[in-house]
Design an enzyme around this catalytic site. Structure first.
Site, PDB file in Angstrom:
ATOM      1  N   ASN A 171      51.751 -71.467  -6.368  1.00 15.44           N
ATOM      2  CA  ASN A 171      51.692 -72.808  -6.960  1.00 15.44           C
ATOM      3  C   ASN A 171      50.434 -72.876  -7.823  1.00 15.44           C
ATOM      4  O   ASN A 171      49.363 -72.395  -7.423  1.00 15.44           O
ATOM      5  CB  ASN A 171      51.626 -73.894  -5.889  1.00 15.44           C
ATOM      6  CG  ASN A 171      51.522 -75.292  -6.496  1.00 15.44           C
ATOM      7  OD1 ASN A 171      52.510 -75.859  -6.959  1.00 15.44           O
ATOM      8  ND2 ASN A 171      50.320 -75.837  -6.530  1.00 15.44           N
ATOM      9  N   LEU A 190      46.879 -84.571  -3.626  1.00 12.27           N
ATOM     10  CA  LEU A 190      47.766 -85.438  -2.871  1.00 12.27           C
ATOM     11  C   LEU A 190      48.582 -84.601  -1.897  1.00 12.27           C
ATOM     12  O   LEU A 190      48.851 -83.423  -2.132  1.00 12.27           O
ATOM     13  CB  LEU A 190      48.698 -86.206  -3.814  1.00 12.27           C
ATOM     14  CG  LEU A 190      48.025 -87.142  -4.819  1.00 12.27           C
ATOM     15  CD1 LEU A 190      49.061 -87.743  -5.768  1.00 12.27           C
ATOM     16  CD2 LEU A 190      47.266 -88.251  -4.102  1.00 12.27           C
ATOM     17  N   GLY A 194      51.793 -79.024  -4.301  1.00 12.79           N
ATOM     18  CA  GLY A 194      52.097 -77.692  -3.803  1.00 12.79           C
ATOM     19  C   GLY A 194      50.976 -77.079  -2.991  1.00 12.79           C
ATOM     20  O   GLY A 194      51.218 -76.443  -1.958  1.00 12.79           O
ATOM     21  N   ASP A 284      38.049 -92.453 -11.834  1.00 12.45           N
ATOM     22  CA  ASP A 284      39.382 -91.876 -11.984  1.00 12.45           C
ATOM     23  C   ASP A 284      40.129 -92.515 -13.139  1.00 12.45           C
ATOM     24  O   ASP A 284      39.613 -93.375 -13.846  1.00 12.45           O
ATOM     25  CB  ASP A 284      40.182 -91.969 -10.671  1.00 12.45           C
ATOM     26  CG  ASP A 284      40.476 -93.396 -10.248  1.00 12.45           C
ATOM     27  OD1 ASP A 284      40.863 -94.207 -11.109  1.00 12.45           O
ATOM     28  OD2 ASP A 284      40.343 -93.717  -9.056  1.00 12.45           O
TER      29      ASP A 284
END
Length: 502
Positions: A171, A190, A194, A284
């Site tokens: 990944n 999160l 992957g 962010d």
């Protein structure tokens, strides 16, 4: 076409889209502030050649316009990205061809897949210099700290590479990493990503998870890694499809992983399941500081790099930012895939000002009552990345969804809030979105801004105002006769109409 970072920088410089800065700059706040002001004005990419406390130059804002992203993908116009999307849509849900031409098109796509297979480089440039053990010090990298209240220095545009310990499938993701010590960093991903899945599998088997971070890669590979579409292909194959030929990979020195052979830097390490440290807060994409989360700790044992390497970075924040430009390009790639999933959709747009995924504008070829609501509901479930889209506005196909003035007109003239606005409460929500009452749980709103047809309305809809075509043609012919030929009437300045757009 450039197939490494240096080649892309050369292209930008040749096209007048790179500025070299020789003045001494500080990676602590200063680099990000210079870049941010440049981003606001759509300025060129930047290469800082004299960075305080570091012996490596720093490249930033290379993908700061959609035009430059198109160049990174060997294209000239955003519309060309839809051609790539058509290829991916054929791979995602292949259908038996009904015509010879369809069979030929599908055959071409399969041939592209064969050409996209990764290659191997046994003497990679990324391993020209090898640093291991106690000699490894991440502080030698010119890591930036973008905002005053950020918790520390970060890596942002690194490819984080892991492997499924059961299947061996790799990944490749783009995740933020925070410097914790001279040889450790936390990775913020999160739980659905992957890398997080690979860590859970490793934990179940009592194994450490091997990790490699590739820094300063071909921007085209970054675009491939950032494309979260549900096609059962590796990111390396995606990058090969994007570029027209396979990515050259090299095996790492101390972990059983492969990285792009022309990476500027490669970091190699492991995560021990359950070993975490606080990560954050950081600015962010929502335009706020995020929270503090316990995140997996990577212990690095090796760093390799090219001779005279270039460090590539970026940062998040309220648009415009490089991530927003990437999202605009991905929007074009998604379009054919979305049309295949929801056939009535003519086009869709994710405005940058809506953080590139919080609001979607969809145009449909309306044929029956209730179709706009159906399209909105289908959009939310079409692709995983649309799960966190809060607002979906559906308009008729004759509305230019990329012109906010036309969209606002459609909402204002065609929407009855009682009838045309619907809300879905308590749906999965982005944990970075502070607007929700409960973190991770919130509502979604659909707005039907299409022309209403019975039984959506009990009265006739007014005919739209249009010029008489014969008179319009006559005026165009006589324009010079009116004495107006010297007027240069092109794209209208929105500020003339009461807007305040810098």
């Amino acid at each position: 076409m450039a197939r490494d970072l240096r080649g892309f920088i050369k292209i930008l410089e040749e096209r007048g889209q790179l500025r070299r800065i020789s003045a001494l700059v500080d990676p602590e706040l200063e680099i990000a502030e210079i870049s941010n002001q440049m981003l606001q004005k759509g300025g060129p990419g930047l290469l800082f050649e004299n960075v305080k406390g570091a012996s490596f130059p720093v490249a930033v804002n290379l993908l700061g316009t959609v035009e430059r992203i198109c160049w990174a993908m060997n294209m000239q116009h955003p519309q060309e990205l839809e051609t790539l999307g058509k290829k991916l849509s054929m791979l995602q849900q292949p259908k038996p061809p009904k015509k010879i031409s369809q069979a030929i098109d599908f055959g071409k796509v399969l041939f592209d897949v064969l050409k996209a297979k990764p290659g191997r480089d046994f003497f990679p440039a990324c391993q020209q210099v090898v640093i291991q053990g106690d000699d490894l010090d991440l502080n030698t990298l010119p890591l930036i700290r973008p905002y005053p209240d950020d918790a520390g220095k970060i890596i942002t545009l690194g490819l984080v590479i892991t492997k499924d310990c059961e299947t061996g499938t790799p990944n490749v993701g783009v995740y933020r990493l925070q410097l914790q010590s001279k040889n450790t960093m936390t990775v913020h991903w999160l739980s659905v990503r992957g890398g997080a899945r690979h860590l859970r599998k490793a934990a179940e088997r009592g194994k450490k998870l091997e990790v490699a971070i590739a820094l300063g890669v071909d921007p085209l590979i970054i675009m491939a890694a950032a494309t979260p579409i549900p096609v059962d292909l590796s990111e390396w194959l995606f990058a090969g499809l994007y570029g027209g030929s396979g990515v050259q990979l090299a095996k790492c020195k101390t972990v059983d992983l492969e990285v792009p052979a022309d990476s500027e830097f490669v970091l190699e390490g492991t995560i021990t399941p359950g070993e975490v440290l606080p990560d954050g807060p950081f600015g962010d994409h929502m335009g706020y500081y995020g929270g503090v989360e316990d995140s997996p700790l990577i212990r690095f044992q090796c760093m390799t790099h090219r001779k005279d390497p270039i460090y590539l970075t970026t940062f998040s924040g309220r648009p415009p930012k490089e991530e927003a430009m990437m999202a605009i390009a991905l929007n074009r790639i998604y379009t054919p895939i979305l049309r295949q999933q929801v056939t009535e959709i003519v086009d869709f747009f994710l405005p940058m000002e809506a953080l590139s995924y919080k609001a979607a504008i969809i145009s449909i070829d309306k044929a029956y009552p209730g179709q706009a609501r159906r399209a909105a509901l289908a959009f939310w479930s079409a692709l995983p990345q649309f799960t966190y889209t809060k607002f979906v506005i559906v308009v008729d196909k004759d509305i230019n969804i990329r012109d906010p003035r036309q969209v606002v007109w459609a909402i204002s003239s065609k929407v009855d809030p009682t009838r045309d606005v619907f809300i879905l409460p308590n749906t999965p929500f982005d944990t970075l979105d502070f607007a929700s009452e409960k973190i991770g749980l919130g509502g979604r709103m659909g707005i039907d801004a299409t022309t209403k047809i019975p039984p959506e309305t009990e009265h006739e809809w007014g005919a739209p105002l249009e010029s008489d075509p014969d008179v319009a043609a006559m005026v165009e012919r006589r324009w010079a006769e009116y004495g107006l030929a010297d007027l240069q009437l092109g794209e209208v300045d929105p500020n003339l109409f009461g807007y305040d757009m810098k």
